[in-house]
Design an enzyme around this catalytic site. Structure first.
Site, short mmCIF file in Angstrom:
data_model
loop_
_atom_site.label_atom_id
_atom_site.label_comp_id
_atom_site.label_asym_id
_atom_site.label_seq_id
_atom_site.Cartn_x
_atom_site.Cartn_y
_atom_site.Cartn_z
N LYS A 228 55.34 -112.73 32.27
CA LYS A 228 54.39 -113.60 32.84
C LYS A 228 53.50 -114.40 31.94
CE LYS A 228 55.11 -111.44 37.56
NZ LYS A 228 54.43 -110.99 38.38
N SER B 150 59.74 -120.39 37.71
CA SER B 150 58.29 -120.40 37.56
C SER B 150 57.96 -121.10 39.20
CB SER B 150 58.04 -121.87 36.84
OG SER B 150 58.91 -122.73 37.03
N ASP C 176 49.43 -115.42 50.19
CA ASP C 176 50.72 -116.21 50.07
C ASP C 176 51.88 -115.39 50.02
OD1 ASP C 176 52.39 -118.13 49.26
OD2 ASP C 176 52.03 -118.07 47.13
N THR D 241 51.90 -121.83 39.07
CA THR D 241 50.82 -121.63 37.72
C THR D 241 52.01 -121.09 36.61
OG1 THR D 241 49.21 -121.46 39.29
CG2 THR D 241 49.04 -120.80 36.80
N LYS D 242 52.87 -120.16 37.08
CA LYS D 242 53.41 -118.89 36.04
C LYS D 242 54.74 -119.27 35.79
CE LYS D 242 51.86 -115.92 38.67
NZ LYS D 242 51.56 -114.61 39.21
N ALA D 243 55.15 -118.93 34.54
CA ALA D 243 56.59 -118.92 34.30
C ALA D 243 56.94 -117.35 33.87
CB ALA D 243 56.89 -119.55 33.04
N VAL D 244 58.29 -117.00 34.42
CA VAL D 244 58.65 -115.69 34.27
C VAL D 244 60.03 -115.49 33.29
CG1 VAL D 244 59.37 -113.44 35.44
CG2 VAL D 244 57.55 -115.07 36.31
#
Length: 532
Positions: free
Chosen positions: A204, A184, A316, A187-190
């Site tokens: 995602k 993660s 980024d 913001t996101k978890a994969v």
């Protein structure tokens, strides 16, 4: 007393300076946080309006609704500022969705997402009723609903079965198996998941325990609204994956909206699966594979500099934002991409000032915009994160001057993406065609006996960099290069030309300390050093 105040003030300034310096050095994607904050605020506002309305809306219908809430009383200056930032972020996503790309033939054009409930803000029955009323668009042919034949030809059968069909949805991931948490970020978890046990994808979703959610809930106290705020990053990323079609951009296979954690319509993006970049491991891989990564990156940056949406910059820009798919580098995080070129005034050169930890650059101001800033920012980040580490080391001796020139020119921003790509393609051509081999008039020191359909399973020794961690496996252009490598290794007494080749067509060769364990192996040839 006055002197003490001056000392305290000076100490405070020094600590602030050091803190800023550390932030620049160790958090290279510093532009990410400002853009992230703007998008998060915008998404929270959209969720607030949606809850107030008590119904789902299409993204195109949100603008009037958002405008109406401006007349409603707010909780204070902070809430008013929040709503303003939310509106700005909403407008950004809307611009990406409404802008029609002018396909240039690069990459695979897929079914547009506008009417496939990308944001799922209107009921499915309304979409079905509207579907028959849509006028056909000549710019999106039937072929654009499938991946290109060239891409499918290099994939497995299961891959073809999935990507050649309409985009995946909730029914595709209802019964996924072998779900594994991959990691993660902000913001996101994969997650990795297998569809029908035969095809793996990446899922995602918003990380409920992530930085975005935790900070937002702590500040505003509404998990539902904060989820909507954070999910805007995924929505923007899906939109850009659909708009920017290129072999070095991760493919969007589909998406799903379903209720989860007491929140309606949580979004899950279904994308191509890649393996994360491990820079320490990459430094130990053969030069040919490291060169492939750099070439993939420059091809991507060249496309982004001339994309259908305009010049795109990755705010980024770090190795963790990329993955490897079959040896090719692909960007996986697009939620911090931007097509906005920095505004400037000819009378204010500082407007076009780019600051990096080790270098600063000032670009010219042309027609109110900093000329090439998006492209130059991408290139310099590619230089400092990739080229300096992966490009020149252990390269063939005759290619090193050209590779050094590429590294230096990008580090000084002398070249643009087009110049850099031309020179890297030149290196590729020289390598693929064996032009990098030095003319050696000397005859080889030793003779070799060829044994057809034979291999040597044991008698390994290690060399660096090798395709095989417990042996010495290198790629060569021809038999003469293989002999030269063997004679340069003191341990080498034999080698095996395998029937495997690399992405450039070079043949993989196993170098051995002897031939006592030789066995029959169809398709391979063993070369034994005579008189050793």
């Amino acid at each position: 007393m006055k002197r003490r105040k001056i000392v305290v003030a000076a100490g405070f300034c020094l600590s602030f300076f050091l803190g800023t310096l550390m932030n620049l050095l160790f958090i290279p994607g510093f532009e990410h946080h400002q853009n992230h904050r703007d998008r998060v605020h915008r998404h929270y506002y959209e969720k607030q309006q949606r809850v107030a309305d008590g119904a789902q809306l299409h993204v195109g219908d949100l603008a009037p609704a958002v405008a109406e809430t401006k007349s409603e009383p707010t909780a204070g200056d902070r809430q008013e500022d929040l709503q303003l930032q939310i509106r700005e972020r909403f407008d950004e996503v809307l611009r990406y969705r409404q802008r029609q790309p002018h396909w240039t033939g690069t990459g695979d054009a897929v079914r547009p997402l506008e009417r496939r409930r990308l944001m799922d803000l209107e009921p499915p029955n309304k979409w079905e009723s509207d579907k028959g009323n849509e006028k056909p668009n000549s710019r999106h042919s039937v072929a654009q609903n499938q991946m290109s034949v060239a891409a499918a030809a290099t994939s497995t059968k299961s891959h073809q079965d999935f990507v050649s069909k309409p985009m995946l949805g909730c029914s595709s991931i209802d019964n996924v198996t072998n779900v594994q948490y991959l990691g993660s970020g902000y913001t996101k978890a994969v997650y990795k998941a297998a569809l029908n046990t035969s095809f793996s994808v990446a899922l995602k979703s918003v990380d409920f325990g992530g930085h975005d959610m935790e900070n937002c809930v702590k500040k505003y106290g509404s998990p539902g609204d904060c989820y909507r705020l954070a999910s805007f990053k995924i929505i923007k990323e899906m939109t850009l994956m659909e708009r920017l079609q290129h072999p070095n951009i991760l493919k969007l296979y589909g998406y799903c909206y379903q209720d989860s954690n007491d929140i309606k319509d949580t979004v899950t993006a279904i994308t191509e699966l890649g393996s994360p970049l491990e820079m320490i491991q990459l430094l130990q891989t053969p030069w040919e594979e490291r060169f492939r990564i750099c070439l993939s990156l420059v091809r991507l940056l060249h496309y982004l500099a001339h994309s259908p949406l305009g010049s795109v910059t990755l705010l980024d820009f770090r190795p963790r934002q990329f993955v490897l798919v079959g040896g090719e580098l692909k960007v996986t995080d697009l939620d911090d991409a931007s097509v906005e070129e920095t505004r400037c005034s000819p009378s204010s050169p500082s407007d076009c000032h780019m600051e990096f930890p080790a270098r600063n650059f000032t670009l010219p101001c042309n027609r109110g915009r900093c000329q090439g800033m998006n492209e130059k920012r991408n290139l310099y980040n590619a230089y400092r994160f990739f080229f300096t580490y992966l490009l020149p080391h252990s390269a063939p001796a005759s290619l090193r001057p050209l590779l050094d020139k590429i590294v230096n020119s990008t580090g000084e921003l002398v070249w643009d993406a087009n110049d850099t790509l031309i020179h890297l393609e030149k290196v590729l051509d020289m390598y693929k065609n064996g032009h990098y081999l030095l003319n050696n008039t000397k005859t080889q020191k030793t003779e070799y006996k060829r044994v057809v359909d034979a291999s040597i399973p044991g008698e390994n020794y290690r060399c660096w960099p090798s395709y095989q961690h417990d042996g010495c496996m290198l790629s060569v252009f021809n038999i003469h290069e293989a002999i030269g490598v063997c004679e340069s290794h003191a341990q080498c007494r034999a080698f095996v030309m395998t029937n495997q080749s690399t992405w450039t067509g070079h043949q993989l060769v196993l170098f051995k300390t002897g031939s006592a364990s030789m066995i029959a192996a169809k398709g391979r040839s063993a070369y034994l050093r005579l008189g050793s």
